[in-house]
Design a protein around this motif. Structure first.
Motif, PDB file in Angstrom:
ATOM      1  N   ALA A 185      17.315  42.474   3.658  1.00 10.36           N
ATOM      2  CA  ALA A 185      16.235  43.431   5.243  1.00 10.36           C
ATOM      3  C   ALA A 185      17.404  44.076   5.343  1.00 10.36           C
ATOM      4  CB  ALA A 185      16.009  41.536   6.340  1.00 10.36           C
ATOM      5  N   ASP A 186      16.891  44.929   5.764  1.00  9.31           N
ATOM      6  CA  ASP A 186      17.480  46.216   6.742  1.00  9.31           C
ATOM      7  C   ASP A 186      17.854  46.064   8.323  1.00  9.31           C
ATOM      8  OD1 ASP A 186      17.079  49.360   7.652  1.00  9.31           O
ATOM      9  OD2 ASP A 186      18.351  49.196   6.167  1.00  9.31           O
ATOM     10  N   ASN A 187      19.504  46.116   8.647  1.00 11.50           N
ATOM     11  CA  ASN A 187      18.611  46.026   9.974  1.00 11.50           C
ATOM     12  C   ASN A 187      19.510  47.310  10.764  1.00 11.50           C
ATOM     13  OD1 ASN A 187      18.470  43.861  12.829  1.00 11.50           O
ATOM     14  ND2 ASN A 187      20.765  43.489  12.586  1.00 11.50           N
ATOM     15  N   ASN A 188      19.221  48.362  10.506  1.00  8.21           N
ATOM     16  CA  ASN A 188      19.180  49.339  10.912  1.00  8.21           C
ATOM     17  C   ASN A 188      18.612  50.272  12.305  1.00  8.21           C
ATOM     18  OD1 ASN A 188      21.839  50.695   9.562  1.00  8.21           O
ATOM     19  ND2 ASN A 188      20.798  50.300   7.829  1.00  8.21           N
ATOM     20  N   GLY A 189      17.414  49.424  12.126  1.00 10.11           N
ATOM     21  CA  GLY A 189      16.568  50.242  13.301  1.00 10.11           C
ATOM     22  C   GLY A 189      16.231  48.912  14.838  1.00 10.11           C
ATOM     23  N   ASP A 190      14.766  48.330  14.828  1.00 17.03           N
ATOM     24  CA  ASP A 190      14.389  47.530  15.792  1.00 17.03           C
ATOM     25  C   ASP A 190      14.685  46.340  15.292  1.00 17.03           C
ATOM     26  OD1 ASP A 190      12.788  45.900  17.507  1.00 17.03           O
ATOM     27  OD2 ASP A 190      11.618  47.685  17.954  1.00 17.03           O
ATOM     28  N   ILE A 191      15.246  45.202  16.116  1.00 16.00           N
ATOM     29  CA  ILE A 191      15.439  44.247  15.222  1.00 16.00           C
ATOM     30  C   ILE A 191      14.249  43.364  15.264  1.00 16.00           C
ATOM     31  CG2 ILE A 191      16.175  43.172  17.843  1.00 16.00           C
ATOM     32  CD1 ILE A 191      18.066  41.082  16.764  1.00 16.00           C
ATOM     33  N   ASN A 192      13.284  43.973  15.630  1.00 18.14           N
ATOM     34  CA  ASN A 192      11.708  43.195  15.675  1.00 18.14           C
ATOM     35  C   ASN A 192      11.246  43.720  14.596  1.00 18.14           C
ATOM     36  OD1 ASN A 192      10.946  41.911  18.365  1.00 18.14           O
ATOM     37  ND2 ASN A 192      11.359  43.094  18.934  1.00 18.14           N
ATOM     38  N   ASP A 193      11.355  44.446  13.829  1.00 18.34           N
ATOM     39  CA  ASP A 193      11.322  45.239  12.624  1.00 18.34           C
ATOM     40  C   ASP A 193      12.202  44.253  11.546  1.00 18.34           C
ATOM     41  OD1 ASP A 193       9.556  47.301  13.457  1.00 18.34           O
ATOM     42  OD2 ASP A 193      10.873  48.270  13.741  1.00 18.34           O
ATOM     43  N   THR A 194      13.485  44.289  11.556  1.00 18.27           N
ATOM     44  CA  THR A 194      14.064  43.040  10.853  1.00 18.27           C
ATOM     45  C   THR A 194      13.403  41.615  10.519  1.00 18.27           C
ATOM     46  OG1 THR A 194      15.845  44.881  11.410  1.00 18.27           O
ATOM     47  CG2 THR A 194      16.099  42.666   9.987  1.00 18.27           C
ATOM     48  N   VAL A 195      13.300  41.494  12.242  1.00 21.52           N
ATOM     49  CA  VAL A 195      12.925  39.942  11.809  1.00 21.52           C
ATOM     50  C   VAL A 195      11.047  39.669  10.928  1.00 21.52           C
ATOM     51  CG1 VAL A 195      11.835  38.025  13.118  1.00 21.52           C
ATOM     52  CG2 VAL A 195      13.745  39.239  13.937  1.00 21.52           C
ATOM     53  N   ASN A 196       9.877  41.060  11.953  1.00 21.87           N
ATOM     54  CA  ASN A 196       9.265  40.634  10.781  1.00 21.87           C
ATOM     55  C   ASN A 196       9.119  41.205   9.318  1.00 21.87           C
ATOM     56  OD1 ASN A 196       7.756  40.642  13.419  1.00 21.87           O
ATOM     57  ND2 ASN A 196       7.592  42.831  13.419  1.00 21.87           N
ATOM     58  N   ALA A 197      10.012  41.893   9.172  1.00 17.59           N
ATOM     59  CA  ALA A 197      10.322  41.812   7.845  1.00 17.59           C
ATOM     60  C   ALA A 197      10.960  40.512   6.398  1.00 17.59           C
ATOM     61  CB  ALA A 197      11.009  42.924   6.800  1.00 17.59           C
ATOM     62  N   GLY A 233      29.405  41.765  11.968  1.00 13.86           N
ATOM     63  CA  GLY A 233      28.807  42.744  13.051  1.00 13.86           C
ATOM     64  C   GLY A 233      27.349  43.146  13.042  1.00 13.86           C
ATOM     65  N   SER A 234      27.089  42.738  11.546  1.00 12.53           N
ATOM     66  CA  SER A 234      25.373  43.308  11.733  1.00 12.53           C
ATOM     67  C   SER A 234      24.020  42.758  12.045  1.00 12.53           C
ATOM     68  CB  SER A 234      25.690  43.077  10.005  1.00 12.53           C
ATOM     69  OG  SER A 234      25.048  41.498   9.491  1.00 12.53           O
ATOM     70  N   GLY A 235      24.451  42.146  12.621  1.00 11.75           N
ATOM     71  CA  GLY A 235      23.672  41.500  13.829  1.00 11.75           C
ATOM     72  C   GLY A 235      22.637  39.710  13.093  1.00 11.75           C
ATOM     73  N   LYS A 236      23.527  39.056  12.397  1.00 13.67           N
ATOM     74  CA  LYS A 236      23.412  37.927  11.973  1.00 13.67           C
ATOM     75  C   LYS A 236      22.639  36.534  13.156  1.00 13.67           C
ATOM     76  CE  LYS A 236      26.591  37.179   9.881  1.00 13.67           C
ATOM     77  NZ  LYS A 236      27.501  37.938  10.052  1.00 13.67           N
ATOM     78  N   THR A 237      23.848  37.363  14.128  1.00 14.76           N
ATOM     79  CA  THR A 237      23.195  36.095  15.333  1.00 14.76           C
ATOM     80  C   THR A 237      22.078  36.173  16.201  1.00 14.76           C
ATOM     81  OG1 THR A 237      25.691  35.432  15.752  1.00 14.76           O
ATOM     82  CG2 THR A 237      24.339  35.120  16.643  1.00 14.76           C
ATOM     83  N   ALA A 238      22.301  38.447  16.050  1.00 14.67           N
ATOM     84  CA  ALA A 238      20.553  38.096  17.369  1.00 14.67           C
ATOM     85  C   ALA A 238      19.225  37.975  16.121  1.00 14.67           C
ATOM     86  CB  ALA A 238      20.855  39.376  17.813  1.00 14.67           C
ATOM     87  N   VAL A 239      19.588  37.838  14.927  1.00 16.15           N
ATOM     88  CA  VAL A 239      18.099  37.922  13.881  1.00 16.15           C
ATOM     89  C   VAL A 239      17.940  36.554  13.888  1.00 16.15           C
ATOM     90  CG1 VAL A 239      17.512  38.330  11.744  1.00 16.15           C
ATOM     91  CG2 VAL A 239      18.617  39.789  12.755  1.00 16.15           C
ATOM     92  N   SER A 240      18.790  35.858  13.771  1.00 10.96           N
ATOM     93  CA  SER A 240      18.492  34.245  13.192  1.00 10.96           C
ATOM     94  C   SER A 240      17.734  33.690  14.637  1.00 10.96           C
ATOM     95  CB  SER A 240      19.273  33.402  13.173  1.00 10.96           C
ATOM     96  OG  SER A 240      20.812  34.246  11.909  1.00 10.96           O
TER      97      SER A 240
END
Length: 407
Positions: free
Chosen positions: A389-401, A261-268
């Motif tokens: 990589a922190d994924n508590n905020g905007d997913i775009n920020d996570t992916v960019n990081a 539930g940490s957003g792995k699929t969305a980030v991937s």
């Protein structure tokens, strides 16, 4: 424009055209020739320069009017240049590549006993280079020779091991010709295989804290030296580092781990879209192969049954190159999954606060206290991860990081 290429019997996929395109501006093709076609091609083929691979490194030698001192010493040619009078000049740039691999990785050979695994063309090159660098003794290990894998224990005092066999090469990942724990004095391990980036031999060396290196740097180094022979122009060694970085980045998988539930699929998914890469989801693979949902697998086979299927899926995708791999939250609970993911990948840990973790459709999350589950898995995520990589905020920020960190 110069006409160059790679000569072999069965070439399949090769990185050579891409490497040479980054070195200079000339045509570079793959020339697959049967043994019956070899003589006619060498005598009348339209080429200015060739790299030569198995099984022709010795076969081409009689057609060369002159050999470099290195090629003559080794008894193997992997680079041919057609001179202005039409005659062929043979050289061995694998030696330059193998020596560069050793020096670049800071592995000291002088005064040390070395074992070379294998007896083919790459073995002969490795032997010559190790001797030239001052190894005190170079022993060749073969399957049936005087020094073989059955009596290798008598060489437990070896300090350097160089694998020149295809053992552990894709698609037969996970195999190693020797067990490094047999050699307590080891100070360096080299493997000419470059796919996977970390063979089983190198993974064990890493685990034991032994300096080690795979064959990609050698591949690029020998190509650079070949290019200099083709063009007659000097190329700075910095180009080797640049091209090796490009290829390494291109070939490595980006592996996503983290709590359920940490957003792995969305980030991937977003990473795959941004980078133009394929995405593989281990949960999806497990479900499709089983023909039922993940909760149904847990209900029928328990967690142990699911983990077995998950490891099989992890092994399947981990040996591939250049993809995005999204894993299940518990993949880190099986220690052996680390090598399967690490062999070709950079492992990214996606972090999210436990109060933000999604639970739906996740059997362990639904039946566990998430804070306790996180506490139990925290050291496992830390062991697996190369970066976080922190994924508590905007997913775009996570992916960019993530994209910034893996440059």
């Amino acid at each position: 424009m110069l006409k160059c290429g790679l000569l072999g019997e069965k070439l399949g996929h090769s990185y050579s055209p891409q490497i040479h395109s980054m070195l200079a501006d000339y045509e570079y093709k793959l020339f697959e020739k049967s043994p019956e076609e070899l003589e006619d091609f060498l005598k009348s083929g339209e080429f200015d320069g060739l790299n030569v691979t198995i099984p022709y490194k010795k076969s081409v030698m009689p057609y060369c009017a002159e050999l470099s001192p290195t090629a003559a010493q080794i008894g193997s040619v992997n680079t041919i240049v057609r001179r202005s009078d039409g005659s062929l000049y043979g050289d061995n740039t694998d030696a330059f590549g193998f020596e560069n691999l050793i020096v670049h990785n800071g592995i000291e050979v002088k005064g040390k006993k070395a074992l070379v695994l294998g007896t083919g063309g790459a073995s002969v090159t490795a032997q010559a280079v190790l001797k030239n660098l001052g190894a005190s003794e170079v022993v060749v290990i073969s399957r049936r020779g005087e020094d073989n894998y059955e009596n290798i224990a008598k060489h437990a005092d070896a300090e350097i091991i160089a694998n020149t066999t295809p053992v552990g090469m894709y698609p037969n990942n996970g195999k190693a010709a020797v067990d490094l724990t047999q050699f307590p004095k080891l100070s360096g391990v080299l493997d000419v295989v470059y796919n996977p980036a970390r063979t089983a031999l190198l993974l064990q060396a890493e685990k034991l804290g032994i300096p080690c290196a795979g064959g990609l740097y050698m591949l690029v180094s020998q190509a650079k030296r070949s290019c200099e022979l083709f063009t007659g122009k000097s190329i700075p060694d910095s180009e080797i580092d640049r091209i090796e970085r490009v290829l390494s980045h291109q070939m490595q998988n980006i592996v996503i781990i983290g709590m359920p539930g940490s957003g792995k699929t969305a980030v991937s998914t977003m990473l795959a879209e941004r980078l133009g890469r394929k995405i593989f989801d281990t949960d999806t693979i497990v479900s499709e192969k089983a023909g039922v949902t993940i909760p149904e697998i847990f209900a029928a086979q328990g967690e142990a049954g699911f983990r077995k299927l998950e490891t099989e899926a992890t092994a399947e995708v981990g040996k591939l190159s250049g993809n995005i791999i999204s894993t299940g939250g518990g993949v880190v609970t099986v220690a052996g999954n680390y090598e399967l993911l690490h062999q070709n990948g950079v492992i990214v840990w996606i972090e999210r606060d436990t109060n933000k973790l999604a639970r739906d459709g996740r059997p362990i999350s639904l039946s566990s206290d998430l804070n306790e589950l996180y506490a139990a898995r925290l050291p496992l995520y830390e062991r697996f991860a190369d970066i976080k990589a922190d994924n508590n905020g905007d997913i775009n920020d996570t992916v960019n990081a993530i994209m910034e960190m893996i440059k």
